[in-house]
Write an enzyme that holds these catalytic residues in place. Structure first.
Site, mmCIF file in Angstrom:
data_model
loop_
_atom_site.group_PDB
_atom_site.id
_atom_site.type_symbol
_atom_site.label_atom_id
_atom_site.label_comp_id
_atom_site.label_asym_id
_atom_site.label_seq_id
_atom_site.Cartn_x
_atom_site.Cartn_y
_atom_site.Cartn_z
ATOM 1 N N ASP A 23 45.933 -4.154 -43.047
ATOM 2 C CA ASP A 23 45.417 -3.264 -41.729
ATOM 3 C C ASP A 23 46.118 -1.945 -41.569
ATOM 4 O OD1 ASP A 23 44.419 -3.104 -38.885
ATOM 5 O OD2 ASP A 23 45.916 -4.475 -38.155
ATOM 6 N N LYS A 44 52.742 -6.400 -32.968
ATOM 7 C CA LYS A 44 51.226 -7.116 -33.098
ATOM 8 C C LYS A 44 50.956 -7.220 -34.614
ATOM 9 C CE LYS A 44 49.271 -4.059 -30.407
ATOM 10 N NZ LYS A 44 50.044 -3.362 -29.502
#
Length: 436
Positions: free
Chosen positions: A80, A187
Site C-alpha cells: 500500500d 490503519k
C-alpha cells in the site's frame, strides 16, 4: 486511571507510559471518553509532542483497538501507499490500479478530507453506489479478483483512530507529528500489509510547510513503521501548487480517468504516480530495480490494463459496471461552471495551494464539522501549472460551484491565490528525498 489525569500529565509535558496510552485509546474506541476529552488530549499532544516510544505505543494501541486483517489465500505481495495529504492529490486513484495491474495486492485504507486537504473517500463517493465500507469477505474477494480496493475504515478497523481523526479535523490539531504518524500507521498495520510506501509532502498546500519538517516526519514514519515490523520507505514531495489540474471530488475522479486513459503524460502528476508505483513494485520484489519497476508501471498504464482494473474495482464495490466508459452520465455536475480569466499576461510564478483547498471546503466540497454533507460536484478543473505563460483574459481554471455567489467567491480566491510575473519561476525538484 482517570482520562483527565492522563490529559493533565501530557498537558504538563510529562511522558506517558504505554499503559496510560493504552487505557486512553481503549476509552476512545469504546466511546467512554467525551469528545471534549479527546480534543483536549489532541491539543496537549499538539503542543507537548510525544517521544518515539510514546508514538510507537500510541500507534500499536490504535491498531489493536479493533480488528487486524489477514489475507489467507492471496498469493500476491500485500502492499500500500499513503500520503500525508495535499491539494489536488488524487495519486491513490491511479496508483492502486497500476500497482494491482503490475501484480500487487493493494488493500488501500483511505481517509476523508482533513482541513484544506481533500479525502480519497470523499472523491470516490462521487461515484454512485461505490461502497467504501465492504464486509471483510467482499473485500477479500475483490482483492483476489481485481488486485485492489480503495476503502475506508470499518467500525472494526482501528476504531480509536477513526474517532480521533474526525476530531483532529475540526480542532486545528491536524499538523501534530505524533498524531499524524499514529493515525497513518495504525490503519496500515491493521490492514495486514507486507510493504508500505509513504508520500510525505511539504509546501504551502501541505501540513508540513517546510522541507526539513517533512523530512523529519518521513524519518519518524519510517522509523516507527519499521520498528513495528512493517518494511517501509518514503518519498518527500513538493506541494507548493495543486498536484493534479483539478481540485475537488468529482472533478478529481474525472482527472484520474483521464490519467489512466493516457491523457496526462509529462505532468507533475505523472512523475509522482510513477515514482510511487516504482517504489511499490520494487519494494515488493517484483522488479530488480526502481528503473525496471518504473518500466513495468508505464507498460500497465499505456496498455490500458490499469484503467481496466479501476473499472473492475468500481463495479466490484457497487459502482456502475460501465463507469469507465460512461462516467459523464454518473458523476455529479455543478450548477455553475465557468472560467476565471487571467487579469494580465505573464508567467504563473506562485500559487497558494492551501487557499485553493480551503476554497473548495467553502464551496461545500469539504467539511467544517464532522457531520457536514459534501457537495461532490464543486471545485476547480483545468488548472494551469506554475511556469505556464498566460495571456490576459485566458482561462486560469474552471470553477464548479452550486450558486453564482459561490462561483464569485471561488473565482476571487483563485485570482488572489495566483501570482503572475514577467519571469518564469525557478524549477524545484518534485521528489526531494527518499527515506529508507
Amino acid at each position: 486511571m482517570l482520562a483527565q489525569e492522563i490529559i493533565r500529565r501530557k498537558r504538563d509535558g510529562l511522558t506517558l507510559s504505554g499503559e496510560e496510552i493504552s487505557v486512553f485509546v481503549d476509552a476512545l474506541a469504546n466511546e467512554t471518553l467525551s469528545e471534549a476529552q479527546a480534543a483536549a488530549f489532541a491539543m496537549a499532544v499538539f503542543f507537548r509532542g510525544m517521544d518515539a516510544a510514546e508514538t510507537v505505543a500510541l500507534t500499536l494501541a490504535m491498531r489493536d483497538s479493533g480488528h487486524v486483517l489477514s489475507w489467507p489465500g492471496i498469493d500476491r505481495p500485500i502492499a500500500d501507499k499513503h500520503s500525508t495529504g495535499g491539494i489536488g492529490d488524487n495519486v491513490s486513484l491511479m496508483l492502486a490500479p497500476i500497482a494491482a495491474a503490475a501484480g500487487l495486492a493493494v488493500p488501500m485504507i483511505s481517509g476523508r478530507g482533513l482541513g484544506a486537504s481533500g479525502g480519497t473517500l470523499d472523491k470516490l463517493e462521487s461515484i454512485p453506489g461505490y461502497n467504501i465500507a465492504p464486509d471483510e469477505a467482499t473485500l477479500s474477494r475483490i482483492i483476489n479478483d481485481t488486485g485492489c480496493a480503495i476503502i475506508g475504515q470499518t467500525a472494526e478497523l482501528a476504531p480509536a483512530d477513526k474517532r480521533l481523526y474526525a476530531i483532529r479535523d475540526v480542532t486545528a490539531t491536524v499538523e501534530s507529528m505524533p498524531l499524524i504518524v499514529s493515525s497513518i500507521l495504525s490503519k496500515k498495520l491493521a490492514a495486514g500489509l507486507q510493504t508500505l510506501v509513504l508520500d510525505v509532502k511539504f509546501g504551502n498546500g501541505a501540513f508540513m510547510a517546510e522541507p526539513d519538517d517533512a523530512r523529519a516526519l518521513a524519518r519518524l514514519l519510517v522509523q516507527v513503521a519499521n520498528g513495528a515490523g512493517l518494511p517501509t520507505t518514503a518519498l518527500v514531495t513538493d506541494m507548493n501548487e495543486p498536484l493534479a489540474d483539478a481540485v475537488g471530488n468529482a472533478v478529481e475522479i474525472e482527472n484520474a480517468l483521464s490519467f489512466l486513459s493516457g491523457e496526462k503524460a509529462g505532468t507533475r502528476l505523472e512523475t509522482v504516480v510513477l515514482a510511487f508505483a516504482a517504489e511499490m513494485i520494487a519494494n515488493a520484489g517484483l522488479a530488480d530495480s526502481r528503473e525496471s519497476a518504473s518500466d513495468i508501471a508505464r507498460e500497465v498504464l499505456s496498455s490500458g490494463r490499469a484503467l481496466e482494473v479501476f473499472g473492475r474495482m468500481v463495479a466490484g464495490l457497487g459502482g456502475p459496471s460501465d463507469f469507465v466508459e460512461r462516467w459523464q452520465f454518473y458523476l455529479p455536475k455543478a450548477n455553475v461552471i465557468r472560467a476565471v480569466a487571467a487579469p494580465l499576461s505573464g508567467y504563473l510564478t506562485a500559487m497558494d495551494a492551501r487557499a485553493i483547498g480551503l476554497s473548495v471546503v467553502s464551496l461545500g466540497g469539504g467539511r467544517k464539522r464532522p457531520s457536514d454533507r459534501i457537495d461532490h460536484s464543486v471545485g476547480y478543473s483545468m488548472m494551469k501549472p506554475l511556469g505556464t505563460w498566460v495571456e490576459e483574459g485566458e482561462p486560469l481554471a474552471l470553477v464548479h460551484a452550486a450558486t453564482e455567489d459561490g462561483w464569485q467567491a471561488a473565482a476571487a480566491t483563485l485570482s488572489d491565490a495566483i501570482t503572475i510575473g514577467n519571469n518564469p519561476p525557478s524549477t524545484r525538484p518534485l521528489v526531494l528525498e527518499r527515506v529508507d
